[in-house]
Design an enzyme around this catalytic site. Structure first.
Site, short mmCIF file in Angstrom:
data_model
loop_
_atom_site.label_atom_id
_atom_site.label_comp_id
_atom_site.label_asym_id
_atom_site.label_seq_id
_atom_site.Cartn_x
_atom_site.Cartn_y
_atom_site.Cartn_z
N ASP A 13 -95.33 82.12 -108.39
CA ASP A 13 -94.51 83.16 -108.56
C ASP A 13 -95.26 84.39 -108.91
O ASP A 13 -93.97 85.41 -109.68
CB ASP A 13 -93.18 82.37 -108.74
CG ASP A 13 -92.24 81.04 -107.89
OD1 ASP A 13 -93.16 81.43 -107.43
OD2 ASP A 13 -90.98 81.20 -108.30
N CYS A 52 -93.92 77.55 -103.32
CA CYS A 52 -95.02 76.19 -103.30
C CYS A 52 -96.02 75.45 -102.63
O CYS A 52 -97.12 75.76 -102.48
CB CYS A 52 -94.39 75.60 -105.02
SG CYS A 52 -93.98 77.08 -105.79
N HIS A 108 -97.44 69.28 -106.96
CA HIS A 108 -96.04 69.88 -106.67
C HIS A 108 -96.44 69.52 -105.54
O HIS A 108 -95.78 69.74 -104.15
CB HIS A 108 -96.06 71.23 -106.78
CG HIS A 108 -94.26 71.65 -106.11
ND1 HIS A 108 -93.79 72.81 -105.95
CD2 HIS A 108 -93.23 71.01 -105.86
CE1 HIS A 108 -92.83 72.68 -105.65
NE2 HIS A 108 -92.16 71.68 -105.49
#
Length: 283
Positions: A13, A52, A108
């Site tokens: 981010d 993401c 993730h």
């Protein structure tokens, strides 16, 4: 015969304009400045997705994210939705060609050990499986606050320390331990993703205090990443690996509300330039 090492540094981010080589004025990034001076700056670099997981799975497989069934963020630890082990990953390809492979930090793209990094060709994993953690307690923040999410390979572990510093520490150790053979290291910083917890101001992250944090907090998080990258570069220098190591730096998508995406419009989770144009450096 001289196979280069690869250190791929992915931050989370970060805004397009949030480091020195891309014009930031309120954040000091001397080590990223050095990387840009000694390498190349890619001004038209795009993330595969505006959040993401799609970008991460695209990097790992070299395929568009919709081809592997991950077009949006994979939300929680324990979710068996993620990257199938039938996919061929860059880690598995390099491992099969004699490389030591490691990922330190955020995964993730799969919330269970069956689809965690070790199942995809990584020899070593230290980090967390879910989308984000408290930088101090290493517990998942959203959506299941309080669930521990820190792993060493397939085992849950506990560790004291600020998450950014732990990622740096384990990355340096990996390089030191594998300096004598080709290695591929994926350094996956979760900063400066929310929660906006700077290195010296601890507060408990919960979904209800999502708006906690200031630009100054964010800046200090970015500067701590830069400090860590400086340690990684110093380790490569000390081991005389700099000339034979490809170092790549980029972000998984555009920045969020505290980021500087200048000169572009909008932010993470949109397909405007501010959501998908990312800073990239290669040396």
């Amino acid at each position: 015969a001289d196979r280069p090492n690869v250190v791929f540094i992915l931050v989370d981010d970060m805004g397009y304009g949030d480091i020195g080589p891309f014009g930031v004025t309120d954040i000091k990034t001397p080590h990223l400045d050095r990387l840009a001076r000694e390498g190349v700056k890619l001004t038209d670099s795009y993330a595969a997705g505006s959040v993401c997981s799609p970008t991460r799975v695209a990097f790992l497989t070299g395929r568009y994210q919709h081809r592997v069934g991950m077009e949006w963020a994979n939300y929680w630890i324990g979710s068996d939705k993620g990257l199938s082990t039938s996919e061929i990953s860059i880690a598995r390809m390099l491992k099969n060609n004699g490389y030591a492979t490691g990922i330190i930090g955020k995964w993730h793209v799969g919330g269970t050990v069956e689809i965690a990094p070790n199942a995809h060709g990584f020899d070593q994993f230290f980090g967390f499986l879910g989308p984000n953690v408290d930088f101090y307690t290493h517990q998942e923040v959203i959506p299941m606050t309080g669930v521990p999410d820190l792993w060493e390979n397939t085992k849950p572990v506990k560790a004291e320390g600020y998450m950014t510093d732990l990622i740096t520490e384990h990355s340096v150790t990996f390089i030191t331990n594998h300096a004598r053979k080709p290695f591929f290291l994926f350094v996956s910083y979760n900063a400066p993703h929310w929660p906006f917890q700077p290195p010296d101001r601890r507060w408990v992250a919960k979904p209800e205090n999502y708006l906690e944090g200031t630009r100054r907090d964010y800046n200090r998080m970015v500067e701590r990443i830069d400090d860590g990258i400086g340690e990684i570069l110093q380790t490569l220098d000390e081991k005389k690996l700099g000339e034979n190591t490809l170092v790549i730096f980029t972000s998984d998508n555009g920045g969020e509300r505290l980021s500087r995406n200048a000169p572009f419009f909008h932010h993470k989770a949109t397909l405007w330039e501010g959501g998908i144009r990312v800073p990239s450096l290669i040396r």
